[in-house]
Design a protein around this motif. Structure first.
Motif, PDB file in Angstrom:
ATOM      1  N   ALA A   1       0.821  -1.207   0.000  1.00 29.59           N
ATOM      2  CA  ALA A   1       0.000   0.000   0.000  1.00 29.59           C
ATOM      3  C   ALA A   1       0.858   1.261   0.000  1.00 29.59           C
ATOM      4  N   ALA A   2       1.806   1.353   0.930  1.00 27.63           N
ATOM      5  CA  ALA A   2       2.638   2.554   1.027  1.00 27.63           C
ATOM      6  C   ALA A   2       3.482   2.749  -0.224  1.00 27.63           C
TER       7      ALA A   2
ATOM      8  N   ALA B   1      -8.676  -4.634   3.169  1.00 25.04           N
ATOM      9  CA  ALA B   1      -9.509  -3.838   2.268  1.00 25.04           C
ATOM     10  C   ALA B   1      -9.320  -2.342   2.479  1.00 25.04           C
ATOM     11  N   ASN B   2      -9.063  -1.914   3.708  1.00 32.95           N
ATOM     12  CA  ASN B   2      -8.843  -0.488   3.954  1.00 32.95           C
ATOM     13  C   ASN B   2      -7.626   0.012   3.186  1.00 32.95           C
TER      14      ASN B   2
ATOM     15  N   ALA C   1      -6.467  -1.334   0.447  1.00 30.72           N
ATOM     16  CA  ALA C   1      -6.832  -1.374  -0.972  1.00 30.72           C
ATOM     17  C   ALA C   1      -7.634  -0.140  -1.367  1.00 30.72           C
ATOM     18  N   ARG C   2      -8.546   0.275  -0.502  1.00 29.92           N
ATOM     19  CA  ARG C   2      -9.336   1.479  -0.793  1.00 29.92           C
ATOM     20  C   ARG C   2      -8.451   2.716  -0.875  1.00 29.92           C
ATOM     21  N   ALA C   3      -7.456   2.797   0.007  1.00 29.07           N
ATOM     22  CA  ALA C   3      -6.541   3.942  -0.017  1.00 29.07           C
ATOM     23  C   ALA C   3      -5.718   3.960  -1.300  1.00 29.07           C
ATOM     24  N   MET C   4      -5.319   2.805  -1.769  1.00 22.47           N
ATOM     25  CA  MET C   4      -4.558   2.708  -3.013  1.00 22.47           C
ATOM     26  C   MET C   4      -5.402   3.152  -4.193  1.00 22.47           C
TER      27      MET C   4
ATOM     28  N   ILE D   1     -10.695  -4.655  -4.484  1.00 23.64           N
ATOM     29  CA  ILE D   1     -11.178  -4.338  -3.136  1.00 23.64           C
ATOM     30  C   ILE D   1     -12.050  -5.471  -2.606  1.00 23.64           C
ATOM     31  N   GLU D   2     -12.944  -5.992  -3.446  1.00 24.88           N
ATOM     32  CA  GLU D   2     -13.848  -7.064  -3.013  1.00 24.88           C
ATOM     33  C   GLU D   2     -13.094  -8.339  -2.653  1.00 24.88           C
ATOM     34  N   ILE D   3     -12.034  -8.629  -3.389  1.00 24.79           N
ATOM     35  CA  ILE D   3     -11.200  -9.787  -3.064  1.00 24.79           C
ATOM     36  C   ILE D   3     -10.563  -9.599  -1.690  1.00 24.79           C
ATOM     37  N   MET D   4     -10.072  -8.392  -1.420  1.00 18.50           N
ATOM     38  CA  MET D   4      -9.494  -8.110  -0.111  1.00 18.50           C
ATOM     39  C   MET D   4     -10.549  -8.208   0.990  1.00 18.50           C
ATOM     40  N   GLN D   5     -11.790  -7.810   0.694  1.00 19.03           N
ATOM     41  CA  GLN D   5     -12.868  -7.945   1.677  1.00 19.03           C
ATOM     42  C   GLN D   5     -13.116  -9.421   2.019  1.00 19.03           C
TER      43      GLN D   5
END
Length: 326
Positions: free
Chosen positions: A78-79, A101-102, A104-107, A305-309
């Motif tokens: 992410a970073a 997922a958080n 992923a959303r930031a990315m 994102i959904e995969i990460m969820q």
């Protein structure tokens, strides 16, 4: 068309495999590599070419690179991705896309804010035999999909590789191996309505083995397993009302497959692919950049994102928690 120049962020094993496969893709080359240790970057550059940098900040600031391949350990995705996106560099980020997922959303938010392309490097999605799988399913030849079975198991526990066994590095079978069958199920059936998961944790607290059942509103199910304790067949099956698709070992690599109808007719699809298969995702990111698209229809931001969820929910159910998540 001008050459597409890659910057490698993190010169580890997967980056070396990516660089090797990139040699088979016309018009693509390694222009720079960045590492937290200059010596590691120089060693990589000596073999694969490009300018060596002793920091990621220097790498993403290089005006000669057209895109960045993020190949660092899971917790850094992410970073590192956001760093590159904020520098205006398109990013191909290794799977798993993030740790949760958080992240992923930031990315994705950074991609949208900077209007810069971002693609998860789930390389299986871009392989020719998987494109054929999507085509067959869409054609209706196997009817309505009722069941998916996919497994990914490798004997890795005994190797004592830190990134696989340490909680601080988001170790465990799920994020490293389980991502393949889980992403596969999402590709065919989308986000599940319900997940039921069970896992076996190691003495360090990461999962050595995990199994999950995905239930869908249609009544379809996906049965998915992953383990780093032993080697499994690593095959996948998509069964529908009129037939099934069988993908041989190893389904996430270029592989042979077949369609078997309920009448017993068999259509074989042999594996004729040359190379590893990591270059197909590079070609897709190049296409996105030239088309001024920030996400791919093959693997959209929302799907990543959904995969990460789904991974988050599985981790919650099996008690897998990473210390850096607080």
């Amino acid at each position: 068309m001008s050459n597409f120049n890659w910057g490698i962020l993190g010169p580890g094993g997967i980056a070396k495999a990516f660089a090797e496969d990139l040699k088979r893709l016309d018009g693509h080359s390694i222009s720079a590599v960045g590492s937290r240790t200059l010596g590691n970057a120089q060693s990589f550059a000596h073999t694969y070419g490009g300018t060596a940098y002793g920091s990621y900040e220097e790498l993403v600031s290089d005006p000669m690179i057209d895109a960045v391949y993020v190949a660092t350990p899971h917790p850094q995705h992410a970073a590192n991705t956001i760093l590159a996106l904020n520098a205006g560099k398109p990013v191909l980020c290794e799977k798993p896309f993030a740790v949760n997922a958080n992240q992923a959303r930031a990315m994705v938010a950074a991609s949208i804010e900077n209007n810069v392309a971002l693609l998860e490097a789930m390389w299986t999605r871009f392989l020719p035999h998987i494109a054929k799988v999507r085509e067959i399913v869409a054609s209706g030849v196997i009817g309505e999909v009722i069941n998916i079975e996919a497994d990914h198991g490798q004997y890795l526990m005994g190797l004592r590789i830190p990134r696989l066994i340490e909680p601080e590095l988001a170790g465990g079978a799920l994020l490293d191996l389980g991502i393949y069958p889980i992403s596969f199920a999402h590709m065919i059936l989308g986000k599940p309505a319900k997940i039921s998961a069970t896992g076996v944790l190691t003495d360090k607290g990461v999962d050595g083995q995990t199994s999950a059942i995905f239930d869908y509103e249609s009544g379809a199910q996906a049965v998915l397993t992953t383990t780093m304790i032993t080697q499994t067949p690593c095959r996948a099956t998509i069964a529908g009302t009129l037939g099934r698709i069988e993908i041989d070992r190893t389904f996430y690599n270029p592989a042979a497959m077949r369609v078997v109808t309920v009448d017993g007719d068999v259509t074989e699809y042999p594996n004729t692919y040359q190379g590893h298969g990591l270059r197909e995702q590079a070609a897709e990111l190049e296409r996105m950049v030239h088309a001024n698209e920030i996400e791919s229809p093959i693997l959209s931001h929302q799907m990543s994102i959904e995969i990460m969820q789904s991974l988050d929910e599985i981790r919650k159910q099996i008690g897998l928690h990473y210390p850096f998540e607080n």
